[in-house]
Design a protein around this motif. Sequence first.
Motif, PDB file in Angstrom:
ATOM      1  N   VAL A  76       0.789  -1.235   0.090  1.00 16.87           N
ATOM      2  CA  VAL A  76      -0.097  -0.130  -0.099  1.00 16.87           C
ATOM      3  C   VAL A  76       1.027   1.247   0.155  1.00 16.87           C
ATOM      4  N   GLU A 117     -12.832  -0.122   5.175  1.00 18.22           N
ATOM      5  CA  GLU A 117     -12.909  -1.152   3.934  1.00 18.22           C
ATOM      6  C   GLU A 117     -14.550  -1.264   3.651  1.00 18.22           C
ATOM      7  N   VAL A 138      -4.197  -4.402  -0.072  1.00 22.33           N
ATOM      8  CA  VAL A 138      -4.421  -3.604  -1.162  1.00 22.33           C
ATOM      9  C   VAL A 138      -4.438  -4.299  -2.529  1.00 22.33           C
ATOM     10  N   MET A 141      -8.007  -4.918  -3.876  1.00 22.59           N
ATOM     11  CA  MET A 141      -8.948  -3.756  -3.779  1.00 22.59           C
ATOM     12  C   MET A 141      -9.082  -3.201  -5.098  1.00 22.59           C
ATOM     13  N   VAL A 144      -8.995   2.915  -4.044  1.00 20.66           N
ATOM     14  CA  VAL A 144      -8.632   3.220  -2.661  1.00 20.66           C
ATOM     15  C   VAL A 144      -8.947   4.943  -2.726  1.00 20.66           C
ATOM     16  N   ASN A 165     -10.454   4.844   2.598  1.00 21.83           N
ATOM     17  CA  ASN A 165     -11.667   3.924   2.264  1.00 21.83           C
ATOM     18  C   ASN A 165     -11.002   3.142   1.297  1.00 21.83           C
ATOM     19  N   MET A 166     -10.909   1.614   1.636  1.00 16.63           N
ATOM     20  CA  MET A 166     -10.427   0.950   0.506  1.00 16.63           C
ATOM     21  C   MET A 166     -11.729   0.142   0.048  1.00 16.63           C
ATOM     22  N   SER A 168     -13.191  -2.898  -1.888  1.00 18.72           N
ATOM     23  CA  SER A 168     -12.972  -4.481  -2.279  1.00 18.72           C
ATOM     24  C   SER A 168     -13.538  -4.683  -3.660  1.00 18.72           C
TER      25      SER A 168
END
Length: 374
Positions: A76, A117, A138, A141, A144, A165-166, A168
């Motif tokens: 990340v 997340e 990450v 993901m 991001v 905030n990631m 998915s």
Amino acid sequence: MKSIFTFLFICLVLPIGYSQSTSPNTQPIDSNLVKLDEVVLSANAILGSKFQAKNRTGSAYYVSEPELLKFNYTDVNRVLRSVPGVTLVEEDGFGLRPNISLRGTSPERSAKITLMEDGVLIAPAPYSAPAAYYFPSVARMQAVEILKGSSQVQYGPFTTGGAINMISSEIPDTFSASLLASYGSYNSGQLHAKLGDSKERFGYNIEYLNFNSDGFKDLDNGGNTGFDKNDLVAKFRINSAPEKKLNQILDLKFQYSDEDSNETYVGLTDQDFARTPFRRYAGSQIDNMVNDHIQVAATYILDFSDHFHITTTAYYNGFSRNWYKLDAVTLNGDRRAIANILQDPIENADYYNVVAGNQNEASDALLVKANNRQ
């Protein structure tokens, strides 16, 4: 709802603009045409797109899926390095335990920023102990989002620096399957598999990620200094029929990850660091950190109209870890901490020689501490 609007936007808007701008037999674009704003409805995103990030109050940045796929980073730190206002402090070299600072906050274990997340607080014990060594992978993901300034206050609990905030991988609109494998230096490998589909009333996405490495540090006895991490995510969606006036969506998510890292807190003396900065003393050979994380989340969306919908999310996060690490050395009943030994290896020569493996001592000379948290 997001998939429906995205589909309409692509099918109805884009072909018009394409034919008018590229066909040599059409007339110039009518200046009276109304430019439509992008419509993004998502329960798990705070921005949703680069368009929204650009027009958001405060400072916002959106790392899109094409950007993430371009380099396929598992670290990340490398993803966030291009984002303005983000300061990073490297620790393990692989981004397993990142130290992220937004707007000058303390970077230690990213404890002073809000981590999410899919819009859900993801740091272990976010209100009391957010620095407890868990960070989502990450590599799995889809996007991001980084938000700073006044507009990030609503995402708390940390409202000084900012929020990350990631997002998915989402359930695809049509059948999709992919397999990605890579191999690199230090026997580093990655395996990433995804399978998903959507029907009229049901959709799913199942994803598995493994990445591992032997590590780049050189343990005196030639042992492994790397890690092995597994990540499994399953998403399911049930929605009402498209012709219904009241649209309802239920999203279910299950995520599990585990990690086994041969990592240590033991450093080097100044002299040893100058000679061999990637060396690890033989005394740290059994240092090891294991952890596992589980998340179960249910999101219910009640969509009354294009301008009003209610989203409710219930979730459970569970995290446990144990870190076995060399803490002190005892010789003839005298106990001395590792930090003191390495700070002055001449005054503590006998203790240093035990840590460095230069001399043999009793099996209980090396004292290993287990930091167990849940």
